[in-house]
Design an enzyme around this catalytic site. Structure first.
Site, short mmCIF file in Angstrom:
data_model
loop_
_atom_site.label_atom_id
_atom_site.label_comp_id
_atom_site.label_asym_id
_atom_site.label_seq_id
_atom_site.Cartn_x
_atom_site.Cartn_y
_atom_site.Cartn_z
N GLU A 1 0.84 -1.22 0.00
CA GLU A 1 0.00 0.00 0.00
C GLU A 1 0.87 1.27 0.00
OE1 GLU A 1 -3.74 -0.03 1.83
OE2 GLU A 1 -3.94 -2.21 1.70
N1 CAA Z 1 -6.46 11.47 -4.07
C1 CAA Z 1 -6.94 11.88 -5.27
N2 CAA Z 1 -6.14 12.02 -6.35
C2 CAA Z 1 -4.83 11.76 -6.20
C3 CAA Z 1 -4.27 11.34 -4.99
C4 CAA Z 1 -5.16 11.20 -3.88
N3 CAA Z 1 -4.72 10.77 -2.71
N4 CAA Z 1 -2.95 11.15 -5.16
C5 CAA Z 1 -2.68 11.44 -6.46
N5 CAA Z 1 -3.82 11.81 -7.08
C6 CAA Z 1 -3.99 12.22 -8.47
C7 CAA Z 1 -3.23 13.51 -8.75
O1 CAA Z 1 -3.97 14.64 -8.39
C8 CAA Z 1 -3.03 13.40 -10.25
O2 CAA Z 1 -4.21 13.74 -10.91
P1 CAA Z 1 -4.31 15.07 -11.83
O3 CAA Z 1 -3.26 14.94 -12.90
O4 CAA Z 1 -5.71 15.05 -12.36
O5 CAA Z 1 -4.05 16.21 -10.91
C9 CAA Z 1 -2.86 11.91 -10.46
O6 CAA Z 1 -3.41 11.25 -9.32
C10 CAA Z 1 -1.43 11.49 -10.64
O7 CAA Z 1 -0.72 11.88 -9.49
P2 CAA Z 1 0.80 12.29 -9.53
O8 CAA Z 1 1.06 13.25 -10.64
O9 CAA Z 1 1.18 12.67 -8.14
O10 CAA Z 1 1.45 10.88 -9.97
P3 CAA Z 1 2.89 10.33 -9.71
O11 CAA Z 1 3.09 9.23 -10.67
O12 CAA Z 1 3.91 11.39 -9.63
O13 CAA Z 1 2.84 9.73 -8.21
C11 CAA Z 1 2.17 8.19 -6.51
C12 CAA Z 1 1.77 9.05 -7.70
C13 CAA Z 1 1.74 8.88 -5.24
C14 CAA Z 1 3.64 7.89 -6.43
C15 CAA Z 1 1.35 6.89 -6.75
O14 CAA Z 1 1.77 6.29 -7.95
C16 CAA Z 1 1.42 5.92 -5.61
O15 CAA Z 1 0.74 6.08 -4.60
N6 CAA Z 1 2.23 4.84 -5.78
C17 CAA Z 1 2.20 3.74 -4.85
C18 CAA Z 1 1.20 2.72 -5.27
C19 CAA Z 1 0.73 1.87 -4.14
O16 CAA Z 1 0.47 2.34 -3.04
N7 CAA Z 1 0.55 0.59 -4.42
C20 CAA Z 1 0.02 -0.29 -3.48
C21 CAA Z 1 -0.57 -1.47 -4.19
S1 CAA Z 1 -2.06 -2.02 -3.48
C22 CAA Z 1 -1.66 -3.04 -2.20
O17 CAA Z 1 -0.54 -3.12 -1.76
C23 CAA Z 1 -2.81 -3.74 -1.64
C24 CAA Z 1 -2.52 -4.98 -0.92
O18 CAA Z 1 -2.60 -6.04 -1.48
C25 CAA Z 1 -2.25 -4.97 0.53
#
Ligand code: CAA
Length: 380
Positions: free
Chosen positions: A363
């Site tokens: 996550e």
């Molecule tokens: N709420 C709403 N929108 C969001 C948001 C949030 N919390 N976080 C990002 N966004 C939106 C941004 O506003 C953007 O949208 P717009 O272009 O319309 O403004 C879009 O998402 C893209 O965001 P970024 O430009 O920030 O994208 P990025 O690539 O630079 O980074 C990141 C994003 C935060 C690194 C994201 O990719 C991330 O969280 N990565 C980790 C993924 C993760 O947590 N994986 C877990 C897998 S699930 C799991 O583990 C479950 C399990 O089995 C236990």
């Protein structure tokens, strides 16, 4: 500031503690050893309403708040983090996502059964090349004659083999990058939907982790969640709450390890006295307890933010970042306090140490939490 928990919250915490002690502790070592999914235990958690804790009773849930949820997560994780990840994924990622963004038909068809625990769900975002970099989705969902055709592979999916309903994130319009991503509801058994082999894991070995393969899986259009292109936002919004659940899991692992170490230090003797009387051990306990209490405050604050309609992206990420570090540090110290006994399975702390590690990875890794926190701070 009111740090007092309500009577209902205290009762649910006590119920979770009793359940964990009576139903999860027996057999936890064997399930870990054999990588055995806790099928009977999941059934009992469903009966207690732990699988749809925050979902409205209208859709089969328990209608509780996030504070109650994190306390249940903590109590279950003290004993069996393999069970708590099932609770976390079903509650935070699957039920919450469907309740908040699903259509009425989707809620009636899927959420009611998921929240009651009749079936469990999985959340499918990660791919071989899209872990932290979650926008780089290679799984495609191409619209054709009122359906979407899904192709691709998902990795490290919790509940991968045991779920009946899968929320799958896929790229529909590659030219639009993350704005072209969608989320879909898939059912086990859909033609072309294949479950890959079970992963052999370091920790949370009772939880069932698989890769998933989609070969021309035909999904009805009405199974898309939200507007066209909402999928990445759906994933991010859902994960923001999921991180509070994993923070609570980490807190539980830390508290479980600490409690075992404290009890052990009161009975184990060396140099003519119980080891807790040596400052080398007593100071470790003081540090562990202080850090756990700080982690608990961060977890409860994030849950409170969510319950009170405040933004919880930052508080959830901070809670997960800190609590997962405390889980790792505390579990390592608990093994150290147990000495040679800490290295053998009967004393439980070696399992908690192995389980702790995943809380820094799934996550969103600790590094990703720092991305979320620093971006949030700089945007203020
Ligand atoms: N709420 C709403 N929108 C969001 C948001 C949030 N919390 N976080 C990002 N966004 C939106 C941004 O506003 C953007 O949208 P717009 O272009 O319309 O403004 C879009 O998402 C893209 O965001 P970024 O430009 O920030 O994208 P990025 O690539 O630079 O980074 C990141 C994003 C935060 C690194 C994201 O990719 C991330 O969280 N990565 C980790 C993924 C993760 O947590 N994986 C877990 C897998 S699930 C799991 O583990 C479950 C399990 O089995 C236990």
């Amino acid at each position: 500031m009111d740090f007092k928990l309500s009577e209902e919250q205290l009762l649910i915490k006590e119920a979770a503690r009793d359940f964990a002690k009576n139903e999860l502790l027996p057999g936890v070592i064997e399930r870990d050893e054999k990588q055995e999914f806790p099928k009977e235990q999941v059934k009992k958690m469903a009966e207690l309403g732990f699988l749809g804790m925050m979902t409205s009773p209208e859709y089969g849930g328990s209608g509780m708040d996030t504070i109650s949820y994190v306390m249940v997560m903590e109590e279950i994780s003290k004993i069996d983090a393999s069970c708590s990840v099932i609770v976390s994924v079903n509650n935070s990622l699957v039920c919450w996502g469907l309740e908040n963004y699903g259509t009425e038909e989707q809620k009636k068809k899927y959420l009611t059964r998921l929240a009651s625990g009749e079936i469990i769900g999985a959340f499918c975002l990660s791919e071989p090349e899209a872990g932290s970099d979650a926008t780089s989705q290679k799984t495609t969902a191409i619209e054709k004659d009122g359906h979407y055709i899904i192709n691709g592979t998902k990795n490290w999916i919790t509940n991968g083999g045991t779920a009946d309903v899968y929320l799958v994130i896929a790229q529909t319009h590659p030219e639009k990058k993350h704005k072209g991503i969608n989320a879909f509801i898939l059912e086990k058994g859909m033609p072309g939907f294949e479950i890959g082999p079970k992963e052999q894991k370091l920790g949370i070995r009772g939880s069932d982790t698989h890769s998933l393969i989609f070969n021309d899986v035909k999904v009805p259009k009405e199974n898309r969640i939200g507007e066209d292109g909402f999928g990445f936002k759906f994933a991010m919004k859902t994960l923001a709450g999921g991180r509070i659940g994993i923070a609570a899991q980490a807190l539980g692992i830390a508290s479980g390890a600490y409690e075992l170490a404290k009890e052990y230090s009161k009975v184990r003797k060396s140099f003519g006295t119980e080891i807790c009387n040596h400052q080398a051990i007593a100071f470790k306990l003081a540090d562990m307890h202080t850090q756990i209490e700080a982690a608990r405050h961060l977890v409860l604050k994030a849950a409170w933010d969510k319950d009170n309609g405040h933004d919880y992206d930052l508080s959830g990420a901070m809670a997960k970042l800190y609590a997962s570090q405390v889980a790792m540090d505390t579990a390592i110290e608990a093994v150290q306090i147990h000495g040679g006994n800490g290295y053998v399975k009967e004393y439980h702390v070696e399992r908690l140490m192995r389980d702790a590690k995943i809380t820094q990875i799934y996550e969103g890794t600790s590094e990703i939490q720092k991305v979320v926190i620093s971006r949030g701070l700089l945007a203020e």
